[in-house]
Write an enzyme that holds these catalytic residues in place. Structure first.
Site, short mmCIF file in Angstrom:
data_model
loop_
_atom_site.label_atom_id
_atom_site.label_comp_id
_atom_site.label_asym_id
_atom_site.label_seq_id
_atom_site.Cartn_x
_atom_site.Cartn_y
_atom_site.Cartn_z
N TRP A 23 43.44 146.48 41.55
CA TRP A 23 43.16 145.87 40.24
C TRP A 23 43.04 144.36 40.33
O TRP A 23 42.16 143.76 39.71
CB TRP A 23 44.21 146.31 39.21
CG TRP A 23 44.08 147.77 38.94
CD1 TRP A 23 44.89 148.76 39.40
CD2 TRP A 23 43.01 148.43 38.23
NE1 TRP A 23 44.41 149.99 39.01
CE2 TRP A 23 43.27 149.82 38.29
CE3 TRP A 23 41.89 147.97 37.55
CZ2 TRP A 23 42.43 150.75 37.69
CZ3 TRP A 23 41.05 148.91 36.96
CH2 TRP A 23 41.32 150.27 37.02
N ASP A 93 47.95 140.44 34.52
CA ASP A 93 47.50 141.74 34.05
C ASP A 93 48.68 142.69 34.11
O ASP A 93 49.11 143.11 35.17
CB ASP A 93 46.36 142.24 34.94
CG ASP A 93 45.94 143.67 34.60
OD1 ASP A 93 46.49 144.26 33.65
OD2 ASP A 93 45.04 144.20 35.29
N LYS A 117 48.43 153.01 29.28
CA LYS A 117 49.54 153.42 30.14
C LYS A 117 50.82 153.56 29.32
O LYS A 117 51.46 154.59 29.35
CB LYS A 117 49.77 152.40 31.26
CG LYS A 117 48.55 152.08 32.09
CD LYS A 117 47.98 153.29 32.82
CE LYS A 117 46.84 152.87 33.75
NZ LYS A 117 46.18 154.04 34.34
#
Lengths: 281, 281
Positions: A23, A93, A117
């Site tokens: 990511w 993030d 999530k």
């Protein structure tokens, strides 16, 4: 992740990146296409199984921010604490571990997370931003990518995803009722530690990540024998244990255990893992 | 609306705009900030109560597209048919009347719509695009604004808003079951005609839009006496008729009657309007 460079690097500033997995690498690549970027640290040589030591980070002079991804879902690597840096705004993030532990919001320039999530259905993101970082977007920034447009209009310049907001609100209340972020952290540690203990005490399952940076959200593990991967998945499915396949880049299995996972799910997985080991180990 | 110029005007092409209300004006303003734009027609001088006649449109030579908004929600103005133009791709914002009538998709370069009026909960948009218009975005386009990224990844480059997709799927099935787009159009005409008839046959309510371009989705009307606006709203609310306030730029009242509005809702509003007129007219 595009919005960070579009909003903070419009006047030729440089953004620094810590790349510790898939990511943060995606964010780095996208930022590189859009603005001036500097790679402060990168664990690619270690297959993203590590987080480079703090004293190896090469932070630019006058960096506009230092970007990192708090939890990497594929390798299961999580920063144990907020990085210690001075004089450069942190941009984080937190998509895959947001609201799973308390964090000192004053330490961040920007902390952002998608909902799917830990805090709601997909289609929503939360951005926490320091006020002085708003209003720096370039003149050709599409309006939906400009933090100032969203801030000035209380996130309702466009029609917001109302149902997703409503659901996120219910989750916030649920988190509070359960004891807040401290309780979420304790539960996350309990869930993940139980699994890591089973893995570490077995001669059958392994996890290559150093204990200090193991993720509380994603627990990947490799079976002793790759040939058993298919049998594990299909027998797990028979026990109502699903979505356990590891990402193709690391192989093996992965248990993603976000806020919503009850301890019963962990116990059922452990029981199955131990039984599977007995029969195939 | 930012994505259209970002994707189709990256090499200095010009995009043409028909501005017939608030939404096409917003799109025009945003595009003007991002690329080379030409105003082909504009009904601002008529308070956006009209659509300029086809023979007055000033379409650029080699325009990359002609952009228009099929239904303007504030004034209640709707194109009665797809504009007749040759040699220039039509780009249409159908947000407020998408799936409310059949349309010949082959006539469009791009037809797009947000979900929240006619096909699902807010937080989702549908873009129908001609394949040869994909892949023209400039090199500095944020990846989520690039049609090619979405097309190449079957709209799943990012985590899509799964619940909203699911709900849209249910609405699609509902529309089919009700008889499809032809049936939606017939119902929309019946709903709106009933209301316009009441307005036109009254000396108390008025609607200034020419019959040929009146919206089937949004029916604005003005009360004879502005002083009665508050009483109308509060009495309507007592009758469970809500969200009837007109936009502040045109005043009066507005009935937004999308696909989901049952005929019972129209009948109840009419009954109330006629009763209110009797008592206050």
């Amino acid at each position: 992740m595009s919005m960070v460079p579009l909003n903070l690097l419009a006047n030729g500033e440089t953004g620094d990146y810590l790349v510790t997995g898939s990511w943060s690498q995606k964010a780095y690549k996208e930022a590189k296409r859009l603005a001036s970027i500097h790679l402060a640290a990168d664990s690619a040589a270690d297959k993203y199984y590590t987080i480079p030591e703090r004293n190896t980070w090469d932070i630019s002079k006058d960096a506009a921010y230092l970007y990192y991804t708090d939890n990497e879902t594929i390798t299961g690597v999580e920063y144990p604490a907020i990085p210690e840096v001075e004089g450069v705004p942190l941009v984080c993030d937190m998509t895959s571990n947001f609201l799973s532990r308390p964090f000192d919001v004053s330490r961040f320039g920007i902390a952002f997370a998608s909902a799917q999530k830990n805090f709601g259905p997909a289609g929503l993101a939360c951005v926490v931003i320091r006020e002085d970082l708003i209003g720096k977007a370039g003149p050709k920034t599409p309006f939906l990518c400009d933090f100032k447009i969203h801030a000035d209009n209380e996130s309702m310049f466009n029609t917001p995803p109302t149902f997703n907001w409503y659901m996120a609100g219910l989750i916030y209340k649920w988190i509070k009722k359960k004891g807040g972020l401290k309780a979420m952290d304790e539960l996350a540690k309990e869930r993940s530690n139980k699994l890591y203990d089973v893995i570490d005490n077995s001669g059958f399952y392994t996890n290559p990540i150093d204990k200090k940076i193991r993720s509380r959200m994603n627990v990947p593990f490799i079976l002793k024998d790759d040939e058993l991967n298919a049998a594990f998945l299909s027998e797990a499915r028979q026990n109502n244990l699903i979505e356990l396949k590891g990402h193709r880049s690391v192989g093996g299995k992965r248990a993603s255990i976000y806020n919503g996972m009850p301890m019963e799910g962990i116990n059922a997985l452990i029981e199955f893992m131990q039984d599977f080991e007995k029969r195939h180990g």
